[in-house]
Write a protein that holds these residues in place. Structure first.
Motif, short mmCIF file in Angstrom:
data_model
loop_
_atom_site.label_atom_id
_atom_site.label_comp_id
_atom_site.label_asym_id
_atom_site.label_seq_id
_atom_site.Cartn_x
_atom_site.Cartn_y
_atom_site.Cartn_z
N LYS A 1 27.74 50.80 60.58
CA LYS A 1 27.38 52.15 61.01
C LYS A 1 28.54 52.68 61.84
CE LYS A 1 23.93 54.79 63.59
NZ LYS A 1 22.73 54.71 64.47
N SER B 1 27.98 58.23 63.61
CA SER B 1 27.32 58.53 62.34
C SER B 1 25.88 58.02 62.34
CB SER B 1 28.08 57.88 61.18
OG SER B 1 27.40 58.05 59.96
N ASN B 2 25.03 58.68 61.56
CA ASN B 2 23.65 58.23 61.38
C ASN B 2 23.48 57.44 60.08
OD1 ASN B 2 22.62 59.46 63.75
ND2 ASN B 2 22.58 61.45 62.71
#
Length: 249
Positions: A138, A142-143
């Motif tokens: 990840k 960021s998602n």
């Protein structure tokens, strides 16, 4: 209980050299492990050749057409380790002017060598464990999660089992990394390998055109080299031989 120990018949595995029983045992283990994707932990003093083991595992694997990426955990400031390993997106922190992939994505399809893993900050260790378990990263800011496909080889000059006992390293991460564990001996504990290494380094120096073709090490000098403790291990021996060969011209 008696245990049968496999020994390699050759005194070389990729760029690793050794005639001693301990090195030939390591070569046999590496030959069995290299074609797999199993995670390997290499422990040994500085200068013993831990990165050479990682390179050998990569070159002898099915991933040898892919990248070989080195990430030195001791060379990156703690606040940047996550970004350097997992990447980041633009604007995620001050100075993040563009999107950037991390070492895991850079090593996709190849091998990621995590050098000096014992220096990894404690707060980063559960995040690394999660990546090793899920095979996805990840990026900072960021998602979204990104799938990664790389083989992991880690190395340290520390005794990680002791670091676990001392509370400096997570036990679950240690066992995840040490699926196969290689203990690389110091040079003073494999002095029978010194003549082979010395002659190899002379040949390499000769190949650079810096040494006379008839340059040799006498028996007496070789005996002295074998008695020296070599605190810098193979790296120190290599530098010594190259310097001596060049100055003897």
């Amino acid at each position: 209980e008696s245990v049968e120990v496999q020994l390699a018949t050759a005194n070389q595995f990729s760029d690793l050299l050794g005639e001693s029983m301990v090195m030939r045992e390591i070569f046999a283990l590496l030959a069995r492990v290299a074609p797999t994707d199993v995670t390997v932990l290499v422990e040994g003093e500085s200068g013993t050749g831990k990165e050479l083991i990682a390179e050998a595992l990569h070159s002898q694997s099915n991933r040898n057409k892919g990248p070989f990426v080195v990430f030195d955990c001791s060379a990156v400031p703690p606040n940047l380790v996550e970004s350097e390993l997992f990447g980041h997106i633009k604007g995620s922190f001050t100075g993040a002017t563009t999107n950037r992939i991390g070492a895991f994505e850079e090593a996709n399809g190849g091998t990621l060598f995590l050098d000096e893993i014992g220096e990894l900050p404690l707060d980063m260790q559960p995040k690394l464990l999660r990546v090793l378990e899920k095979l996805e990263v990840k990026p900072v800011g960021s998602n979204n999660r990104v799938k990664v496909d790389c083989r992991i080889v880690a190395a340290t000059n520390r005794n990680l089992a002791q670091e676990v006992t001392d509370g400096n390293f997570r036990e679950d991460l240690f066992y995840r990394l040490a699926v196969i564990k290689v203990n690389l001996p110091s040079l003073k504990n494999r002095t029978e390998d010194i003549p082979l290494l010395v002659n190899h380094f002379i040949q390499k120096t000769r190949g650079k055109g810096a040494v006379e073709s008839d340059f040799q090490i006498s028996y007496e000098t070789m005996a002295k080299l074998q008695k020296h403790p070599w605190p810098g291990n193979v790296r120190e021996l290599k530098n010594f031989v190259e310097r001596a060969a060049i100055l003897a011209v």
